[in-house]
Design a protein around this motif. Structure first.
Motif, PDB file in Angstrom:
ATOM      1  N   GLU A 174      26.168  26.018   9.187  1.00 25.06           N
ATOM      2  CA  GLU A 174      24.895  25.741   8.016  1.00 25.06           C
ATOM      3  C   GLU A 174      23.864  25.661   8.304  1.00 25.06           C
ATOM      4  OE1 GLU A 174      23.439  24.152   4.103  1.00 25.06           O
ATOM      5  OE2 GLU A 174      24.464  22.495   5.811  1.00 25.06           O
ATOM      6  N   SER A 175      23.590  24.032   9.015  1.00 24.28           N
ATOM      7  CA  SER A 175      22.290  23.357   9.255  1.00 24.28           C
ATOM      8  C   SER A 175      21.907  24.790  10.400  1.00 24.28           C
ATOM      9  CB  SER A 175      22.396  22.116  10.238  1.00 24.28           C
ATOM     10  OG  SER A 175      22.722  21.956  10.923  1.00 24.28           O
ATOM     11  N   TRP A 176      21.949  25.813  11.071  1.00 25.09           N
ATOM     12  CA  TRP A 176      21.375  26.280  11.855  1.00 25.09           C
ATOM     13  C   TRP A 176      21.122  27.253  10.414  1.00 25.09           C
ATOM     14  CZ3 TRP A 176      19.964  26.342  16.523  1.00 25.09           C
ATOM     15  CH2 TRP A 176      19.691  27.873  17.257  1.00 25.09           C
ATOM     16  N   ASN A 177      21.953  27.996   9.766  1.00 20.64           N
ATOM     17  CA  ASN A 177      21.790  29.108   9.095  1.00 20.64           C
ATOM     18  C   ASN A 177      20.527  28.410   8.192  1.00 20.64           C
ATOM     19  OD1 ASN A 177      23.615  29.988   9.449  1.00 20.64           O
ATOM     20  ND2 ASN A 177      24.441  30.314   8.692  1.00 20.64           N
ATOM     21  N   ARG A 178      20.490  27.300   7.698  1.00 22.22           N
ATOM     22  CA  ARG A 178      19.254  26.322   6.601  1.00 22.22           C
ATOM     23  C   ARG A 178      17.881  26.656   7.332  1.00 22.22           C
ATOM     24  NH1 ARG A 178      22.702  21.861   5.863  1.00 22.22           N
ATOM     25  NH2 ARG A 178      20.304  20.663   6.728  1.00 22.22           N
ATOM     26  N   GLU A 211      15.358  19.153   7.515  1.00 25.64           N
ATOM     27  CA  GLU A 211      14.870  20.904   7.840  1.00 25.64           C
ATOM     28  C   GLU A 211      13.790  20.634   8.482  1.00 25.64           C
ATOM     29  OE1 GLU A 211      16.333  22.520   5.713  1.00 25.64           O
ATOM     30  OE2 GLU A 211      17.611  21.601   4.768  1.00 25.64           O
ATOM     31  N   GLY A 212      14.015  22.161   8.961  1.00 23.96           N
ATOM     32  CA  GLY A 212      12.752  22.546  10.055  1.00 23.96           C
ATOM     33  C   GLY A 212      13.102  22.409  11.291  1.00 23.96           C
ATOM     34  N   PRO A 213      12.735  23.631  12.459  1.00 24.26           N
ATOM     35  CA  PRO A 213      12.939  23.859  13.548  1.00 24.26           C
ATOM     36  C   PRO A 213      13.113  22.651  14.823  1.00 24.26           C
ATOM     37  CG  PRO A 213      11.502  24.969  13.354  1.00 24.26           C
ATOM     38  CD  PRO A 213      11.829  24.625  11.935  1.00 24.26           C
ATOM     39  N   VAL A 229      16.167  32.423  23.522  1.00 23.04           N
ATOM     40  CA  VAL A 229      17.186  32.028  22.275  1.00 23.04           C
ATOM     41  C   VAL A 229      15.778  30.599  21.648  1.00 23.04           C
ATOM     42  CG1 VAL A 229      18.814  31.702  23.361  1.00 23.04           C
ATOM     43  CG2 VAL A 229      17.240  29.769  23.773  1.00 23.04           C
ATOM     44  N   GLU A 230      16.164  30.773  20.681  1.00 23.42           N
ATOM     45  CA  GLU A 230      16.340  30.034  19.176  1.00 23.42           C
ATOM     46  C   GLU A 230      16.602  28.772  20.090  1.00 23.42           C
ATOM     47  OE1 GLU A 230      15.616  28.991  14.776  1.00 23.42           O
ATOM     48  OE2 GLU A 230      16.519  31.300  15.089  1.00 23.42           O
ATOM     49  N   TRP A 231      15.554  27.814  19.974  1.00 29.02           N
ATOM     50  CA  TRP A 231      15.610  26.589  20.275  1.00 29.02           C
ATOM     51  C   TRP A 231      15.459  25.640  19.138  1.00 29.02           C
ATOM     52  CZ3 TRP A 231      18.576  25.262  24.374  1.00 29.02           C
ATOM     53  CH2 TRP A 231      18.132  25.818  25.300  1.00 29.02           C
ATOM     54  N   ARG A 232      15.915  24.795  19.016  1.00 26.91           N
ATOM     55  CA  ARG A 232      15.842  23.134  17.707  1.00 26.91           C
ATOM     56  C   ARG A 232      15.364  21.919  18.002  1.00 26.91           C
ATOM     57  NH1 ARG A 232      19.003  25.487  12.581  1.00 26.91           N
ATOM     58  NH2 ARG A 232      17.741  27.918  12.991  1.00 26.91           N
ATOM     59  N   HIS A 233      14.575  21.576  18.105  1.00 21.41           N
ATOM     60  CA  HIS A 233      14.470  19.740  18.435  1.00 21.41           C
ATOM     61  C   HIS A 233      15.057  18.676  17.572  1.00 21.41           C
ATOM     62  CE1 HIS A 233      11.692  16.326  19.716  1.00 21.41           C
ATOM     63  NE2 HIS A 233      12.362  16.510  20.073  1.00 21.41           N
ATOM     64  N   ILE A 234      15.638  18.042  18.700  1.00 16.52           N
ATOM     65  CA  ILE A 234      16.058  16.860  17.641  1.00 16.52           C
ATOM     66  C   ILE A 234      15.467  15.405  18.236  1.00 16.52           C
ATOM     67  CG2 ILE A 234      18.050  15.305  17.060  1.00 16.52           C
ATOM     68  CD1 ILE A 234      19.384  17.976  17.731  1.00 16.52           C
ATOM     69  N   ALA A 235      14.840  14.673  17.771  1.00 17.80           N
ATOM     70  CA  ALA A 235      14.539  14.009  18.034  1.00 17.80           C
ATOM     71  C   ALA A 235      14.368  11.993  17.074  1.00 17.80           C
ATOM     72  CB  ALA A 235      13.075  13.398  18.316  1.00 17.80           C
ATOM     73  N   ASP A 236      14.798  11.104  17.545  1.00 21.47           N
ATOM     74  CA  ASP A 236      14.623   9.686  16.335  1.00 21.47           C
ATOM     75  C   ASP A 236      14.001   9.256  17.293  1.00 21.47           C
ATOM     76  OD1 ASP A 236      15.939   8.436  14.179  1.00 21.47           O
ATOM     77  OD2 ASP A 236      18.217   8.421  15.146  1.00 21.47           O
ATOM     78  N   VAL A 279      25.150  34.407  17.270  1.00 20.91           N
ATOM     79  CA  VAL A 279      23.625  33.883  16.744  1.00 20.91           C
ATOM     80  C   VAL A 279      22.908  34.805  17.604  1.00 20.91           C
ATOM     81  CG1 VAL A 279      22.665  32.367  16.646  1.00 20.91           C
ATOM     82  CG2 VAL A 279      24.594  31.418  15.823  1.00 20.91           C
ATOM     83  N   SER A 280      23.519  35.060  18.589  1.00 19.16           N
ATOM     84  CA  SER A 280      22.319  35.151  20.088  1.00 19.16           C
ATOM     85  C   SER A 280      23.402  36.339  20.297  1.00 19.16           C
ATOM     86  CB  SER A 280      21.927  34.191  21.157  1.00 19.16           C
ATOM     87  OG  SER A 280      21.420  34.490  21.676  1.00 19.16           O
ATOM     88  N   ASP A 281      22.057  37.284  21.611  1.00 22.20           N
ATOM     89  CA  ASP A 281      23.235  38.508  22.089  1.00 22.20           C
ATOM     90  C   ASP A 281      23.221  37.381  23.715  1.00 22.20           C
ATOM     91  OD1 ASP A 281      24.171  39.926  20.514  1.00 22.20           O
ATOM     92  OD2 ASP A 281      22.146  41.225  20.003  1.00 22.20           O
ATOM     93  N   THR A 282      22.165  36.599  23.997  1.00 25.69           N
ATOM     94  CA  THR A 282      22.424  36.445  25.133  1.00 25.69           C
ATOM     95  C   THR A 282      22.389  34.322  25.835  1.00 25.69           C
ATOM     96  OG1 THR A 282      20.152  36.746  27.324  1.00 25.69           O
ATOM     97  CG2 THR A 282      19.621  36.349  24.426  1.00 25.69           C
ATOM     98  N   PHE A 283      22.203  34.484  26.461  1.00 26.77           N
ATOM     99  CA  PHE A 283      21.594  33.007  26.944  1.00 26.77           C
ATOM    100  C   PHE A 283      20.642  32.907  28.015  1.00 26.77           C
ATOM    101  CE2 PHE A 283      24.992  33.477  30.594  1.00 26.77           C
ATOM    102  CZ  PHE A 283      25.101  32.348  31.035  1.00 26.77           C
TER     103      PHE A 283
END
Length: 169
Positions: A150-154, A162-164, A13-20, A4-8
């Motif tokens: 699958e969730s990453w690709n969506r 849905e949504g980053p 890198v693309e970050w996805r935020h998770i909160a609840d 997904v990424s060539d680097t860390f």
């Protein structure tokens, strides 16, 4: 093996935020980035990033064998027994490495006072990565490599939201 990424590089890198916000026992607030995976062999590599705000990931256990490397800051891990009592607390600092066998104990993790970023490299021949628990220690969800991919690709986060910047439900 898909990358997904060539680097860390943490700035690239693309970050996805998770909160609840529905979780009231503790703050769920972190980001993750998928680096690469191999579905047939059961491998997934990802980054987790915690702010210094005390944000945790969900109550969980690793079903997959997991290599952990602390890249920045600290990782604070609190393990729990089946009754919810704390059985062990560990603080890992930048540069520290850990190897956990499959079927680890339930735990919670967060960054240190300045946050923390960790690399997780997981091996799950049956595809199962994590099991999530409610406050009473009941299993509520098992997440697989296929679900993560699958969730990453969506453009979503694991859990189907849905949504980053979405909050994982």
């Amino acid at each position: 093996m898909p990358r997904v990424s060539d680097t860390f590089d943490l700035d690239s890198v693309e970050w996805r935020h998770i909160a609840d916000p529905k979780e009231t026992d503790f703050l769920i607030d972190f980001e993750y980035s998928l680096l690469g995976y191999d579905l047939p062999s059961g491998r997934l590599d990802m980054l987790l990033r915690f702010k210094g705000n005390g944000g945790h990931c969900r109550r969980h256990r690793h079903i997959a064998a997991t290599v952990t490397m602390v890249l920045q800051g600290e990782q604070h891990v609190t393990e729990h027994g089946l009754d919810g009592a704390v059985t062990k607390s560990t603080v890992r600092k930048k540069g520290e490495y850990a190897l956990a066998e499959a079927d680890a104990d339930p735990h919670m993790e967060r960054g240190g006072p300045e946050g923390g970023t960790i690399l997780l490299s997981m091996s799950a021949p049956d595809g199962r990565l994590f099991e999530y628990f409610d406050r009473d220690g009941n299993s509520i969800k098992v997440l697989t490599i296929a679900e993560y991919v699958e969730s990453w690709n969506r453009g979503a986060v694991p859990g189907g939201v849905e949504g980053p910047e979405a909050s994982a439900a």
